[in-house]
Design an enzyme around this catalytic site. Sequence first.
Site, PDB file in Angstrom:
ATOM      1  N   GLY A 104       0.692  -1.274   0.158  1.00 43.40           N
ATOM      2  CA  GLY A 104      -0.207  -0.317   0.155  1.00 43.40           C
ATOM      3  C   GLY A 104       1.113   1.245   0.277  1.00 43.40           C
TER       4      GLY A 104
ATOM      5  N   LEU B  64       1.740   4.037  -2.060  1.00 46.83           N
ATOM      6  CA  LEU B  64       1.234   5.034  -2.997  1.00 46.83           C
ATOM      7  C   LEU B  64      -0.480   5.428  -2.240  1.00 46.83           C
ATOM      8  CD1 LEU B  64       1.312   3.942  -6.432  1.00 46.83           C
ATOM      9  CD2 LEU B  64       3.430   4.562  -5.458  1.00 46.83           C
TER      10      LEU B  64
ATOM     11  N   TYR C 206     -14.995  -2.496   9.097  1.00 51.53           N
ATOM     12  CA  TYR C 206     -13.682  -2.958   8.646  1.00 51.53           C
ATOM     13  C   TYR C 206     -13.373  -2.674  10.222  1.00 51.53           C
ATOM     14  CZ  TYR C 206      -9.886   1.126   9.445  1.00 51.53           C
ATOM     15  OH  TYR C 206      -8.997   2.070   9.785  1.00 51.53           O
TER      16      TYR C 206
ATOM     17  N   GLN D 106      -2.136   7.447   1.597  1.00 45.87           N
ATOM     18  CA  GLN D 106      -1.704   8.103   2.140  1.00 45.87           C
ATOM     19  C   GLN D 106      -0.488   8.344   3.449  1.00 45.87           C
ATOM     20  OE1 GLN D 106      -4.864   9.539   5.266  1.00 45.87           O
ATOM     21  NE2 GLN D 106      -3.923  11.595   5.947  1.00 45.87           N
TER      22      GLN D 106
ATOM     23  N   ILE E  65      -1.073  -1.930  -5.547  1.00 45.20           N
ATOM     24  CA  ILE E  65      -1.525  -2.759  -6.263  1.00 45.20           C
ATOM     25  C   ILE E  65      -1.864  -1.869  -7.273  1.00 45.20           C
ATOM     26  CG2 ILE E  65      -3.538  -2.098  -6.145  1.00 45.20           C
ATOM     27  CD1 ILE E  65      -4.828  -4.463  -6.146  1.00 45.20           C
TER      28      ILE E  65
HETATM   29  N1  SER Z   1      -9.035   6.866   9.215  1.00 42.79           N
HETATM   30  C1  SER Z   1     -10.040   5.359   9.256  1.00 42.79           C
HETATM   31  C2  SER Z   1     -11.036   6.065   8.424  1.00 42.79           C
HETATM   32  O1  SER Z   1     -11.968   6.438   8.749  1.00 42.79           O
HETATM   33  C3  SER Z   1     -10.076   4.854  11.003  1.00 42.79           C
HETATM   34  O2  SER Z   1      -8.929   4.343  10.747  1.00 42.79           O
HETATM   35  O3  SER Z   1     -11.379   4.834   8.525  1.00 42.79           O
END
Ligand code: SER
Length: 320
Positions: free
Chosen positions: A8, A10, A142, A12, A35
Site C-alpha cells: 500500500g 502509494l 472495517y 496516504q 496494487i
Molecule cells: N481513518 C480511518 C477511517 O476513517 C480510521 O482508521 O476509516
Amino acid sequence: MPKILITGALGQIGSELVSALCERYGHQNVIATDIRSGSESVAPEDCSFEILNVNDASRLAELVSRHQVTTIYHLAAILSAMAEARPQDAWNINMNGLYNVLEVARQYHCAVFIPSSIGAFGASTPPDLTPQDTIQRPNTIYGVTKVAGELLCDYYFKRFGVDTRGVRYPGIISYKTPPGGGTTDYAVHIFYAAIKQKHYTCFLKPDTFLDMMYMPDAIRAAIDLMEADPACLKHRNAFNVTAMSVDPEMLAAEIRKHIPDFRMDYTIDPVRQSIADSWPNHIDDSAARVEWDWRPEYDLVTMTVDMLKQLLLKLQNAKC
Ligand code: SER
C-alpha cells in the site's frame, strides 16, 4: 540494517512512510509495493517499486525471497466508509491480505508492522479516555477486520514467534497524498476546501469528536514502535496512539484563525456519521507512552499552522 517491504505504498500513509524509511535506512533497503503504479509520489530513484496485490500470496513470497526482506510494513487496506460499500472486498483485502503477510513473515522470519485503528472500537466501548484494553465490539466490517487482525497478529507472535507490532491509528491529517474512503477524511478535505474555496460542506455533525494525528507523528509512531526494545512491549500489537481529539467546529475555528472568512456548513452523510458515532471521542494512549516512549509532537494549533503552510505551497506549485 533491515530490508523493508511496504504494501500500500502509494496510499496516504505509505507515500510518506516510504520517504521516511528511505531516509532512515537507505533507499537500497526499501521496496515499495502497491496494487497500482503510475504515481510520482514514490520516485524511482528513491527505492525499488514492485506491483503487488496482497491477495497474491505467491507473488508476495517471491518478492520477500528475492529482496531478502526482513521487515514488512503492511499498509494495504480498505478504509471504513469504502468498506461499508464493499464489505466482501474489505474482508478479502483486509483479512486475507493480512493472513498472506503473516504467513510469509512466518516462513521468511520477517517482522511485521500492521496498523489497526480507532475503528477497532464500537458503541459499547467507553468513549472517553478509551483504555488500551477494553470492550471491542465494532459494528462495521472495517472494525471487524481490524479486531480480527489485532488478534491474528497476537496469535502469530505467540504461536510462531513472528515479531508483529502495531498501533491503533486515529484519523491521519496530511497534505501529500489524500486519504480515500475513510470516516475521518473530512479533517483533510477541510484544509483543501479552506484554501481553494474558503468554504467546506462537512459530512459529519459539528460536535462529532474523534482522535486525529498529523502525518509526521504517524510516521514516527510506526518507526519508533518497530525500533522499540521488544522486552518493553507488553501489548505489542494495537497500541492506542493519539495526538488530539477534535470535532469539526474546533477544526474550522482553528483554520479561521488563519483564513478569517472561511465558512463551513453541513450535509450529514448518515453512513459516515453512524460509523463516527460508534468510535471513541478520545482514546487513552498511556500504554504506548510507557512501553515505547510514544509522544506526539503536533497538537491542533501546530498541526494547523504547518498543514496550511505546506498545502498552500503544494497547491501553488501545482498551478505553475
Ligand atoms: N481513518 C480511518 C477511517 O476513517 C480510521 O482508521 O476509516
